[in-house]
Enzyme design. Structure first.
Site, PDB file in Angstrom:
ATOM      1  N   HIS A  39       0.515  -1.450  -0.301  1.00 42.97           N
ATOM      2  CA  HIS A  39       0.125  -0.220  -0.217  1.00 42.97           C
ATOM      3  C   HIS A  39       1.260   1.270   0.263  1.00 42.97           C
ATOM      4  O   HIS A  39       1.049   2.726  -0.949  1.00 42.97           O
ATOM      5  CB  HIS A  39      -0.965   0.069   1.465  1.00 42.97           C
ATOM      6  CG  HIS A  39      -1.707  -0.336   1.122  1.00 42.97           C
ATOM      7  ND1 HIS A  39      -1.894  -1.910   1.078  1.00 42.97           N
ATOM      8  CD2 HIS A  39      -3.894  -0.122   0.790  1.00 42.97           C
ATOM      9  CE1 HIS A  39      -3.601  -2.853   0.641  1.00 42.97           C
ATOM     10  NE2 HIS A  39      -4.629  -1.680   1.256  1.00 42.97           N
ATOM     11  N   LYS A  97     -10.401  -9.834   7.143  1.00 45.68           N
ATOM     12  CA  LYS A  97     -10.779 -11.294   7.713  1.00 45.68           C
ATOM     13  C   LYS A  97     -11.413  -9.513   8.933  1.00 45.68           C
ATOM     14  O   LYS A  97      -9.602  -8.232   9.651  1.00 45.68           O
ATOM     15  CB  LYS A  97     -10.233 -11.185   8.741  1.00 45.68           C
ATOM     16  CG  LYS A  97      -9.392 -11.613   9.564  1.00 45.68           C
ATOM     17  CD  LYS A  97      -8.384 -12.949  10.169  1.00 45.68           C
ATOM     18  CE  LYS A  97      -7.241 -12.461   9.840  1.00 45.68           C
ATOM     19  NZ  LYS A  97      -6.493 -13.982  11.062  1.00 45.68           N
TER      20      LYS A  97
END
Length: 187
Positions: A39, A97
């Site tokens: 990222h 998650k």
């Protein structure tokens, strides 16, 4: 009677706006893995794939001889402060998650959704995947962007484009059940 899973194929479009938190989905098509390091790299160097309608999977897969052995989700909250630029570029879905924070929930509003995949099911996830390529391989197996073709990966809409958040709802219920003087941090 159990409601049938909604079939989706990437690249995603406005159909994600009709999804509701709790909907079961089977996702097919191309997705891109991305964890913390990549990222940051994409923020500096650019996104190496077309982000319009794309889905990002918070995952560091295990790959051997171009076969995906395991591909369980990583904790998405690690990307809370790192996801905005991808959503601004047109990404329509995030998979992981544990949910994401209120900042991401706001960034999803009117444009994208967060899908949840169950932790501990890495082999199940891999059974729905075919490896198609890699970007930034110098970051190593866990942090590179892996290009993966999905075949009906089972997911649940964790946060919808209206701001409904399954994880937030469960957290609030747990706080109420704990009562006064009890631990309130359930994450």
């Amino acid at each position: 009677m159990t409601k049938k899973a909604i079939q989706l194929t990437t690249p995603l479009g406005d159909e994600v706006l009709t999804l509701r938190a709790g909907d079961r989905v089977e996702l097919s098509g191309r997705v891109y893995t991305a964890r913390d390091e990549v990222h940051l790299r994409m923020q500096k160097e650019g996104i190496p794939f077309d982000p319009r309608g794309a889905v990002i999977y918070h995952c560091g897969p295990v790959i051997k001889d171009d076969i995906i052995i395991a591909a369980g989700p990583t904790t998405s909250a690690r990307m809370n402060t790192l996801s905005g630029f991808l959503l601004d570029a047109g990404v329509r879905g995030l998979i992981g998650k544990g949910g994401m924070d209120a900042t991401v929930r706001e960034q999803l509003m009117g444009r994208a959704v967060y899908f949840a995949f169950t932790g501990g099911c890495a082999a199940l996830a891999a059974s729905h995947m075919t490896l198609k390529g890699v970007h930034f391989p110098d970051l190593g197996m866990a942090e590179a962007v892996w290009v993966i073709e999905l075949d009906r990966l089972p997911l649940v809409v964790g946060i919808d484009a209206r701001g409904n958040d399954l994880f937030g709802t469960v957290l609030e219920k747990a706080k109420r059940a704990a009562g006064p003087g009890q631990s309130r941090d359930c994450r």
